[in-house]
Design an enzyme around this catalytic site. Sequence first.
Site, PDB file in Angstrom:
ATOM      1  CG  ASP A 156      -1.751   1.235   1.315  1.00  0.00           C
ATOM      2  OD1 ASP A 156      -2.489   1.498   0.361  1.00  0.00           O
ATOM      3  OD2 ASP A 156      -1.658   1.951   2.330  1.00  0.00           O
ATOM      4  CB  THR A 176      -0.894   6.038   2.059  1.00  0.00           C
ATOM      5  OG1 THR A 176      -1.305   6.651   0.842  1.00  0.00           O
ATOM      6  CG2 THR A 176      -0.885   7.070   3.170  1.00  0.00           C
TER       7      THR A 176
END
Length: 786
Positions: free
Chosen positions: A296, A298
Site C-alpha cells: 500500500d 501510503t
Amino acid sequence: MDRLSTVANGLTSAQVAGAKPNHVPRRSSRSLSAIVRANVLTLFNLVIGVLWALVLIFGEWQDSLFGLVIVANVLIGIVQELRAKRTLDKLAVINEAPVRVRRDGEERLVQPRHVVLGDLILLGPGERLLVDGEVIESDGLEVDESLLTGEADPVHKQPGDEVLSGSFAVAGAGAFVATRVGTDAYAVKLAEEASKFHLAHSELREGVANFIKYITWLVIPIGALLIYSQLKHSADFGTAITGAVAGIVTMIPEGLVLMTSIAFAVGVVRLGRRKCLVQELPAIEGLARVDVLCLDKTGTLTAGGMDLDQVLPLRDGHPVEEALAALAHLDQSPNATAQAIRARYRSVQDGWAAGETVPFSSARKWSGAHFGERGAWVLGAPDVLLDGGDAYERAAELSATGARVLVLGRTHTLPAPQQASGARVEASGEGVEAPQAGIEAVALVTLKQRVRPDAHETLRYFAKQGVTVKVISGDNPTAVSAIATGLEIPDAHRSVDARDLPYDDEAKLGELLDSHTVFGRVSPRQKRQFVTTLQARGHTVAMTGDGVNDVLALKDADLGIAMGAGSPATKAVAQVVLLDDKFATLPHVVGEGRRVLANIERVSNLFLTKTFYAIVLSLLVGAAGVMFPFAPRHSTLTNALTIGVPALFLALAPTFERSKPGFVPRVLRFAVPAGVLCAAAVLLSFWAAHSGTSTLVEDQTSAVITLFLTTWWVLVLIARPLNWWRIALVASMAAAFAIGLTIPFVRHFFALEPGNVGNDLAAIGISIVAGVMISVAVKVAGTLRT
C-alpha cells in the site's frame, strides 16, 4: 437522564478497581507450562527413556550416552523457546495500542488489559473493538464486521446497537459500554483474540509432523522384530538388548524437532532485535516462500502523515479556507488528510456548525457536511466527486506530479452514507451513486507525501531476490504511478484504475494483475480480491499496510505485514508487525524466513538419512537374525559428529535462496536413497569383517568407520555450496573422528579397535564406493544443492 449522564461520564475510579478486567491470553507465545510440556512430554522421549533404562540395567553405562543427548535436547529446546517467548512478549506489549476510555468524565488512554467491564470506550476510524458492548453515542459511526461475518459492507451503528470484539471502526465516531470482556468476549471465544485468528499454514511444520507420525508407526514393529531377533540369536542377554537399543535409538530423529524449534526461535529473536514482532511463529516460513509483495503506497512507500501544500481556488467569492477548516474538524479522530489541513487551519470560524454529516471512509473516498445557511460542502477525490470538466483535468495534471489532490466542492444535498461508495462499479459488481450531480468544484487542494528514504534501496533488494512488487493504493492512479516511477519500480508508468478492471472475469483479472505493477483507486474489497486472485495463480503473496482499508487483504494474504504506526485493526490481523515503522526492515524479515526454511530442510536431510539407514539396517538384521553391527555408544559418536554438531551450525547459517513448495518430497528423495546406501555399506563392511578371524569389537569398528565415512559424505553433500566455514566444519568433524581413533582413552570409551588393517581398508574402500553411489543417486533424484 441520571443513568444516561452516569454512563456518559464513564466509570469512577472506585468502580474500575472492583470491575472484571480484560484478561486475554497473549496471541504471540504460549505459556511456560505449555513450552515445558511440548519439549518433555513427547512419544519419542518416552521411548528413549525406556530404552535408556534398559541399557542402564542390562548393558554398560557408556552405551547410555544417548539418554544425555535427549536431556540436552530438551533443555536447549526449552531455553530457546523461552528466549523467543520473552522477546515476543516484550514486543507484544510495545505493539498494544492503548484504548481510549472515559472515566470520571475525562478521556484517558489505558492498556487493553486494563479495560474493565462497564468501561465507556471511545471509537474513531481505524480503532478496533477489543471487547463486546452496547453503543451509547454515535456520530456517523460505521463498523466493519467482516472479520466476524465475512460481509465486507460497513454497518452503521446507532445508540442501543450491539458491537462485537473483532470488528473495527471505519468511519465516524462513537462510544460504547463494555458488556463482555476477557474470555467472555465474542472474538476471544471465536479465536483467541480480536480477529478471526488462524494459524499460518506451515508446510514445514506439517511435513515434520508427518515424518514423526510415520516413523513412530515404523519404529514399533521394526523395533519389536529387532528385539526378537537379537534375543533369539545372541548368547549374551546384555549384548542383545544393547544391539536392539542401538537400532531403535538410531531410527528416532530426536533432534529434528529440536532443530526446527531452535531455528524458529532464533529467527524470532533475531527479528525481535530489529523491532519486528512475529505474531505467529509459522509466519517465518511464509517469509521464505513469498514471491509477490503487495504494497500500500501510503504509510509503506511514503512515510506516515502528509503536509498541506497548495489550496488553489477555482472560483472567486467562496469561503474556501473556512469550509476546509470546518470539514477537517468534523472527525473526532482525524485521518492523515484532515490532520494536514488542521495543521494550517487550527480552528473553525463562527457560523460553520455542522448539521448532517457524512464521515470519510476508504470506500467512499470523500466526506461532507451540511452547514445550514452555508450550504452542503464535500471534500474528496476528484475522480470520484467530479465527472469531467476543467477542474477534473487540472486535478489530473497535478496528480501526475505525484501530489495527492483533493477537490473541495459545494452541492445541494448530501447522499446517505450507505450510498456513497464511488460512481463506478465496485468489486461486488454493484454500482453506487456518488454526489457528482450538482457538484460545484470550488478549489483544488494538494498535499505533499513524504517518500521513505529507505524505499528505493528496499525495492531494489526485492528486485534482486526475484520478488515481484505490486503497488496497490486507494489514491489516484496517476499520483501513485508518479511516486512508483520515481522509485524505479518496473512498469510503474503503466498504472491501472482498479474501477475499470474486469472483476467478473477472474482469468482476465489475473492476467492484468500479473502484467501490471501499479494500481490506483483500489477499494478495500478489491485489495482483498487482488490477493486471492494472485494466490489462485500460484503465487505466495505478502501484503503490507497500515490503514483500515488494508485489513481484509492483510488477513487473507499468505503473510500480512503491518506497519507499527498503522491502525490497531491492521496490527491485530497481521502475522508480522514492523514496530519501528521501517520499510527497510522488510529485507531482513524475508531473509530471516529464507534462512530458517532452507536450513531446516538441510538438517531434515541429515536426520532422516540417519533414520532411513537405521530402519533398513534393523529390517535386514531382524530378518536375517544376525547381530546388530554396532552398539549405542557407536551411534552416539557418529551421530554427534555427522549430524548433531553440524546441524547446530547449519540450522543457523545465512542463506538467500527462496524456498519452494515440496519440502516433504524433496527431503524423501534425498534421505531414502542416501539412507539405504549407507545401511547397505555398513552391513556389507560388518559382514566382510565378521567372516574373518577378527574379534567382535574389530568387526564393529569396521562398521563404525563405514558408517562415519558414508554419513560424513552425506554431510558434505548437504553442506553445499561449500564456503570457507562449511569446509572448516566438515573437515573438523573428520579430524575429530580420526583423532578419536588414535587416542587410547577415546578408543576404549567407545569400544573401538581399528588395528585390523584388512578390515579397515575394506571399510574405507566400501565407503568410497558407497559415497560415489550416494552422489549419483541424490543427483538423479534432483535434490543435490548447487
